[in-house]
Structures are given as structure tokens and as C-alpha cells.
Design an enzyme around this catalytic site. Structure first.
Site, PDB file in Angstrom:
ATOM      1  N   SER A  42      38.009  61.345  52.485  1.00 40.85           N
ATOM      2  CA  SER A  42      36.755  60.778  52.010  1.00 40.85           C
ATOM      3  C   SER A  42      36.657  59.348  52.498  1.00 40.85           C
ATOM      4  O   SER A  42      37.587  58.561  52.306  1.00 40.85           O
ATOM      5  CB  SER A  42      36.727  60.779  50.487  1.00 40.85           C
ATOM      6  OG  SER A  42      36.441  62.064  50.041  1.00 40.85           O
TER       7      SER A  42
ATOM      8  N   HIS B 121      31.438  57.611  46.545  1.00 36.42           N
ATOM      9  CA  HIS B 121      32.342  58.155  45.522  1.00 36.42           C
ATOM     10  C   HIS B 121      33.731  57.516  45.577  1.00 36.42           C
ATOM     11  O   HIS B 121      34.473  57.570  44.592  1.00 36.42           O
ATOM     12  CB  HIS B 121      32.382  59.700  45.547  1.00 36.42           C
ATOM     13  CG  HIS B 121      33.247  60.345  46.582  1.00 36.42           C
ATOM     14  ND1 HIS B 121      32.777  60.832  47.775  1.00 36.42           N
ATOM     15  CD2 HIS B 121      34.572  60.624  46.586  1.00 36.42           C
ATOM     16  CE1 HIS B 121      33.751  61.369  48.463  1.00 36.42           C
ATOM     17  NE2 HIS B 121      34.867  61.261  47.762  1.00 36.42           N
TER      18      HIS B 121
ATOM     19  N   ASP C 143      26.359  59.226  50.864  1.00 37.98           N
ATOM     20  CA  ASP C 143      27.610  58.909  50.167  1.00 37.98           C
ATOM     21  C   ASP C 143      28.364  57.766  50.864  1.00 37.98           C
ATOM     22  O   ASP C 143      29.361  57.991  51.550  1.00 37.98           O
ATOM     23  CB  ASP C 143      28.474  60.181  50.105  1.00 37.98           C
ATOM     24  CG  ASP C 143      29.606  60.058  49.109  1.00 37.98           C
ATOM     25  OD1 ASP C 143      29.886  58.937  48.654  1.00 37.98           O
ATOM     26  OD2 ASP C 143      30.228  61.092  48.788  1.00 37.98           O
TER      27      ASP C 143
HETATM   28  N1  ASP Z   1      35.068  65.341  48.790  1.00 35.96           N
HETATM   29  C1  ASP Z   1      36.442  65.292  49.062  1.00 35.96           C
HETATM   30  C2  ASP Z   1      37.120  64.271  48.230  1.00 35.96           C
HETATM   31  O1  ASP Z   1      36.702  64.044  47.147  1.00 35.96           O
HETATM   32  C3  ASP Z   1      36.766  65.238  50.494  1.00 35.96           C
HETATM   33  C4  ASP Z   1      37.323  66.552  50.880  1.00 35.96           C
HETATM   34  O2  ASP Z   1      38.180  67.049  50.159  1.00 35.96           O
HETATM   35  O3  ASP Z   1      36.916  67.116  51.876  1.00 35.96           O
HETATM   36  O4  ASP Z   1      38.107  63.670  48.573  1.00 35.96           O
END
Ligand code: ASP
Length: 730
Positions: free
Chosen positions: A656, A88, A224
Site C-alpha cells: 500500500s 489509508h 487513495d
Molecule cells: N489494500 C492492501 C492493504 O491494505 C494492499 C494489498 O493488500 O494489496 O495493505
């Protein structure tokens, strides 16, 4: 005695709503000053010295940690500049290179040689060269009794001087960053590489498996990750993208452990967490839960309803809107989880208890200089509510709703400042920059989706935001003056605008001269854009900034006062996109009644979740077959292929892509998310509930090697396996 002390401090801290090292897992610690928590880290299983973690004199773990693209983290995993981050985090670039003919979003991408690696224009990789506490220098020249404005002017000038000196001395870029609302300052010297190329990305069915349905949720089965490579010039220095560049030789590259992560193991996350606000007052928490989140959630729910449907209906739109959709839905779902968590644990109520305790404490001070803080915070939140909603509503509408108004604004800007730009000789450059942006914009623009977004989001924007702060601009264009005929209004606006059609737009740019301005200024999109941004810049932003200035000054004193009230606590500084370490243990969670989650998931879970007709859970046949035949190579454990695991590391957005490391500093996973119940942790951390989610690095290697047949990449990496007492290199 120690136990009694510990209990006493715990009670006091929980009343304050602030946790400390005694909870062991809360906090994002500055690696340059780890003294206060180093013993705790060792107690939990860290085997490295402070110098191994962070040194400015010799190579250390920090030299493998990369600020990736401004908002994520990546880690160096080979001595040839190879880096891992999340799928992502690389998504915008994977999407950029995708088309109906080369659908890397669906099928993945693997460069089978250096020549096949894809240039990612605009992508940057930043390393930290050094970090130094410069608080004393920043306060130099500030005397007691000075006004806030004067003090801030002096600080600004100190900052400029420190930064200039540092940049000159180090050859990197020196920036002074404020911590704890300006109670502490660090000079951070960085080096940024701007030739970063895409090496590999798994298919969407791995990298985005579970999609929005599983985002922020455990149990999780998303692979991911994506792989990039940093390039440098022949002296290993940053250089603009060029064919002659060569793979960057890092100061440090991580070893990759094949031993896995097991319950109770030490785990730490090393990266660039974006923003936490754990000192917020109860008034701020009320604002988030009652005002800000409900508005933002409902606006995004509306846009997602449209974008999701359009992406399903039309394959071209699926590719065009993939990155935008991810951006919108990620925060949308996070805010829902955050509001639920803050309400469930009555975070505002707990803050109120802490605040009355604080008031009581300061009232017993001989000289109480802090008595005005909480009442003033309350007043500010009350008085700034409507301008804050206007600011956030503007951002949601203009940047996450219909896109045409923010796109049009570059032309507005050019026309308004035409004389200045042309007399400075920059006109040609400006127009070619506008054309370049326009090519990118129209590549991913679908007029039908756009109009639907306009029709649904404009009334919402008008509903939430005070009419004097923007939304009245639409009154001029209402179809028959009616506010319930938005479809007709949209037809009027978009049909009459040359922004709706790329060929008109480019033609107009080619012929642009002052004589044509009058015609352009009649364009409805031009006008709406100009008006929306004018109101924002002239009214909303200055007003919101003035409140913010007062707020920051109060919060600065509040944090200082909290710290003075109890000096036995190891306070941590809120995340601010600077380098941090979070530490804890590999562990599962029982976030709600009746739930008791294991700390890891396996490929069997992917098979269980997979559903041919459900987009988020559809997997390709070759993947299914490998799972079913249990072809796990060197990456399985006890007949299973582990996919993801959870730990009690305090993380946030920006973490991330961060490496999850074991006690020896070896890579065991790539951090990518938190559980839904943890999303409150930016404001309110709960040690029993909050868990971060990582993809098991063995799954990453399995996908690269066994699934994608790109195993040659592993030749660059240092794979280590200690469980069988032998180190192996592939
Ligand atoms: N999934 C989160 C992000 O998009 C990571 C997190 O906030 O823990 O940055």
C-alpha cells in the site's frame, strides 16, 4: 525445443503449485539480486539498468522508496522530501489531527505553507542504504549433525556480530533478515527519519470514496493518497522532531509521468510487501480456510456491526473510531475474499497434488532425507490447532474487540513489576508514559460502544477458544452466574471499574502507591486483563511458539527440498516486509464468468456511483461540479479524467502506497489494493485472475492542483510528458 521445455516446466510447476518467471507476473523480487528476472523485465518493457533500479554506490530508484510507518510504502516525489503514500496509510495521523472542529477526515487537509504542516508524533520513514547476501556467514560454524537448537544459537551469534559490524561501519542500522524460512539471509542497512509531517490529505469522499463497500473491489474510484514531508537536521541526517529541522534532501526523487498507463504497458511496483506464504502446505491451507478465517471473520463481523452503527449514530464516535474501524474491516473483507478464492480454485487440493508429486520425487532419491517432512507438517497442524485458535482468538478479542483489557494491561504490568521499576529509578518515566497513553486512549474511547463490544464478542470468544486457554476468567464476574446475561455482566464489570472513567483513572495514577494496590487488584477490569494476558504469556504463547519453532524448521527443509528437486526454476522468496519489485503489465481482468473488466476507471464512474444518502458514495458539490463541467486541466486524457487502473503486479499488504512505475521508472500511479478475487494471492497466485489496483497519478495531481488549490506543491515535482515529446515542469 524451447517451447517444449517451457511447456514441460509450466506443467511441472503448476503441479507443484508454484509459479515462476515463465508466468512473468508472479513474484516479489529482491532488487539487490535481480539477475534471474532482469531479462523478463526488459522483455516486458523495462528501459532501466539493474543499477538504475538498485545501487549502493550511486543514487538509484531505491533511494526514493520509503518504508512508511512500519506497515506501508511511500515514495519521494520532490527534492525537498515530499512523499506520496495512500490515504489509508496516513489515516491514523489524519484521524489523530481530526476533531469535530477540524474534521480533516471529512473535509481533507492542505498545508498551504511549510509552517502549516502537521507534526506526526511516532511516524517514521525508513530508507534502505544497502542489502547484502550474508547466507554464508550466517551458516559459518554450523556443522552437519548439530541439533536444531545448537545451530540456531550459532546463527543468532553470527547475526549479532554481522549486525554490530554493519551498524558501526555504515552509521545506519544493520539488521540480518531471514528469507525462505532461513535458507537465505540478507544484511539490510537502513536509515530512519522520525520527523515526518502531514502535508495534505483529500476529503474522505475522495481518499476513501467507496468506503468498505468498494474496498478490495474493482471497478474502483478511490483517490487513495495522502502527502507527507520528511524532515532532517542541518546535515540531512535523521533527527527528533524539532522546529529547526529542514526538509530532507533525498538521494533520488521520482519523475512523475503525465502520459498515463495504457493497456499492455510495462508496470512495476517497488515497495515493502508485508507477508506472503506461497510455500504453505495443504494442511496449512485447510487450517486457514476451515478454522482460522471463519473465526476471525465472524469475530470481526460482530465488532463491525457495532462500530459501524455507533459511528453513524454519533458524530463524535465517527471520528473516534474511524481508524480502528478501517483496521478491522480491511482484514475482515480480505479474509472473506481469500477464503472464497482458495476454495474456488481448490488451492488445498492443488497443494495435495503437488505434495504427492513431491513425495514421489524424493522417494527416487538415493538418499532421501526429506521423507518425514510432509507427515510431520500434517501432525503439527493437527496438534497445534487449538493453541493456534486460542492465540488468534486472543488477538481478535483483546486487540480488535473491547479495548479496555489491553489498555488496562499497562497498569497491571506496572503493579506486578512495581518494585523492580521503582528500584531501577524508572517509576516516574513509566507513570508519565502510562499517562500519555491514557490520554490517547480516552480521546478515542466511547464507553457505550465498548460495552456493546464486550457483550457481543465475549460469548464468541468463549465459543471459539478452548476454555482452559483464557475465557474462563469471565466466570467469576458472570451476573447471577449465568452465561446468557452478558449485558448485565457488562454493567457489573464496567460500572465497578475505575478504568471506565478517565478522571478516576488519572486520580488513581496520581495517588499510586503500594498501599493502594490491594484496592486496584480488586478491580474487575484489572483482574480480567491480568488473567487474559497471564494465560496468553504463560500458556498460549510458549506452546504456540514451540509448534512454530518445529514448523519453521520443517518449512525450511521443505523449501530447500523443493528447490533442489528442480534447479531450472527461478524461485522467489516470500514477502517479509523487505524491499521488493513486482513487475507485469497494465491489464484488465475477467475474474468470473460474464465479467470482463476494463483496466481503468474515470471520474464519470464517480458520478455514476455517487448517491446523496449513501455515506460511502456521497461526494461534495464542488467535486461534482468540476466533474460535470469536465474541468480536468492538464490531467485529462481524451476528454476523461482517469481515476484508477489495474496491472498484473504481484502485491500484498505493505505494498500500500508503493509507487507504480513505467518502464522508465517514472511514477504512473500509487498502489493501494488488489481486486477481491486476488486476495488469495498471498497463498496462491493465479496470473489470469490476480490484479493490483493503483490510483492514477494524474488524478492525484488533479486533486492537489485543480480541486484543492494546493498546486504550489507541484512546483517541487518533476512532471514529465513524453507523449508530446516535451518535458514540462510546472
Ligand atoms: N489494500 C492492501 C492493504 O491494505 C494492499 C494489498 O493488500 O494489496 O495493505
Amino acid at each position: 525445443m524451447i517451447i517444449i521445455m517451457r511447456k514441460k516446466i509450466l506443467i511441472m510447476l503448476s503441479v507443484l503449485g508454484i509459479a515462476c518467471r515463465l508466468y512473468a507476473h508472479e513474484g516479489m523480487w529482491i532488487p539487490a539480486v535481480l539477475d534471474v528476472v532482469y531479462d523478463d523485465m526488459k522483455g516486458l518493457g523495462l528501459k532501466l539498468t539493474k543499477d538504475d533500479l538498485f545501487s549502493i554506490n550511486h543514487s538509484s530508484l531505491k533511494d526514493a522508496i520509503v518504508l512508511f510507518g512500519g506497515g506501508c510504502t511511500a515514495e519521494v516525489v520532490s527534492d525537498q522530501g515530499l512523499i506520496f503514500t495512500n490515504h489509508h496509510c496516513g489515516f491514523d495521523f489524519i484521524q489523530f489531527h481530526s476533531s469535530l472542529e477540524h474534521d480533516y477526515l471529512t473535509h481533507g487537509f492542505w498545508a498551504m505553507s511549510r509552517e502549516e504542516e502537521l507534526i506526526c508524533e511516532g511516524l517514521k520513514a525508513t530508507f534502505i542504504v544497502s542489502m547484502e547476501d550474508v547466507t554464508e556467514r550466517m551458516f559459518g560454524g554450523i556443522a552437519e549433525g548439530m541439533s536444531g537448537e545448537e545451530a540456531s544459537r550459532i546463527r543468532e551469534s553470527n547475526k549479532r556480530q554481522i549486525e554490530a559490524e554493519a551498524s558501526k561501519k555504515s552509521g545506519g542500522e544493520g539488521v540480518v533478515r531471514a528469507f525462505d524460512y532461513g535458507n537465505q539471509f540478507f544484511l539490510i542497512v537502513t536509515r530512519t527519519y522520525s520527523d515526518v509531517r502531514l502535508v495534505g490529505a483529500p476529503p474522505g469522499a475522495i481518499g476513501k470514496f467507496g468506503g468498505d463497500t468498494d474496498n478490495w473491489v474493482w471497478p474502483r474510484h478511490t483517490g487513495d493518497f495522502s502527502v507527507f514531508r520528511i524532515y532532517a537536521n542541518e546535515n540531512n541526517e535523521p533527527a527528533a522532531v524539532a522546529a529547526a529541522n529542514r526538509p530532507y534532501t533525498p538521494g533520488f526523487s521520482l519523475e512523475i509521468s503525465l502520459d498515463g498507463a495504457h493497456e499492455g504497458d510495462y508496470a512495476m511496483v517497488y515497495g515493502f510487501p508485508g507477508r506472503t506464504e506461497h510455500y504453505l502446505s495443504s494442511y496449512a491451507v485447510d487450517y486457514i480456510v476451515q478454522k482460522s478465517n471463519p473465526m476471525r471473520i465472524s469475530m470481526r463481523e460482530t465488532s463491525l456491526g457495532i462500530i459501524d452503527r455507533r459511528m453513524k449514530e454519533d458524530d463524535k464516535v465517527r471520528i473516534q473510531y474511524a481508524a480502528k474501524q478501517s483496521d478491522i474491516s480491511n482484514a475482515y473483507k480480505k479474509w472473506i475474499g481469500q477464503s472464497m478464492g482458495l476454495s474456488r480454485f481448490d488451492a488445498a487440493g492443488k497443494k495435495r497434488v503437488a505434495e504427492s508429486d513431491f513425495e514421489q520425487k524424493i522417494s527416487s532419491l538415493k538418499e532421501n532425507n526429506y521423507g518425514d517432512i510432509l507427515p510431520s507438517l500434517e501432525t503439527i497442524y493437527k496438534n497445534s490447532e487449538s493453541v493456534n485458535i486460542a492465540r488468534e482468538g486472543f488477538i481478535e478479542y483483546v486487540f480488535y474487540g473491547p479495548e479496555i483489557f489491553s489498555f488496562a494491561h499497562q497498569l497491571v504490568d506496572l503493579i506486578v513489576n512495581y518494585e523492580m521499576i521503582s528500584s531501577s529509578g524508572k517509576l516516574k518515566d513509566k507513570i508519565s508514559e502510562i499517562k500519555k497513553n491514557a490520554r490517547l486512549f480516552y480521546k478515542d474511547f466511547d464507553l457505550s460502544t465498548e460495552k456493546e463490544l464486550f457483550v457481543s464478542m465475549t460469548p464468541l470468544y468463549r465459543q471459539y477458544v478452548d476454555h482452559s486457554m483464557g475465557p474462563d476468567v469471565f466466570n467469576r464476574y458472570l451476573y447471577k452466574g449465568k452465561t446468557d446475561l452478558w449485558e448485565n455482566t457488562a454493567e457489573l464489570i464496567y460500572a465497578k471499574s475505575f478504568f471506565s472513567d478517565s478522571s478516576y483513572y488519572f486520580q488513581m495514577l496520581d495517588r499510586l502507591q503500594p498501599k493502594s494496590f490491594a484496592k486496584i487488584e480488586k478491580d474487575p477490569v484489572y483482574n480480567i486483563s491480568k488473567n487474559l494476558f497471564d494465560v496468553y504469556y504463560i500458556k498460549i504463547k510458549p506452546e504456540a511458539s514451540a509448534f512454530n519453532f518445529q514448523l519453521e524448521a520443517l518449512m525450511s527443509r521443505y523449501v530447500k527440498a523443493i528447490r533442489e528437486m528442480d534447479t531450472s526454476v527461478n524461485y522467489w522468496s516470500d514477502a517479509n516486509s523487505t524491499l521488493r519489485i513486482s513487475f507485469g503489465k497494465v491489464e484488465g481482468s475477467a475474474p468470473r464468468d460474464g465479467m470482463d473488466y476494463t483496466y481503468y476507471t474515470t471520474s464519470d464512474g464517480i458520478l455514476q456511483k455517487s448517491e446523496e444518502d449513501v455515506y460511502d458514495y456521497k461526494i461534495p458539490d464542488d467535486l461534482r461540479s468540476l466533474f460535470e463541467r469536465r474541468v480536468f486541466g492538464a490531467y485529462g486524457e481524451n476528454g476523461q479524467l482517469r481515476v484508477a487502473f489495474t496491472s498484473s503486479n504481484h502485491t500484498t499488504g505493505g505494498n500500500s502506497g508503493s509507487p507504480a512505475l513505467n518502464g522508465k521508472g517514472q511514477l504512473i500511479g500509487i498502489n493501494f489494493d488488489r481486486t477481491w478475487e486476488s486476495t488469495m494471492s498471498d497463498v496462491f497466485y493465479h496470473p489470469d485472475i490476480c490484479r493490483n489496483i493503483m490510483v492514477d497519478v494524474r488524478y492525484v495531481l488533479w486533486v492537489i492542483d485543480v480541486y484543492a488549490h494546493a498546486g504550489y506543491l507541484l512546483d517541487e515535482m518533476k512532471l514529465v510528458r513524453y507523449s508530446s515529446e516535451k518535458a514540462e515542469s510546472k
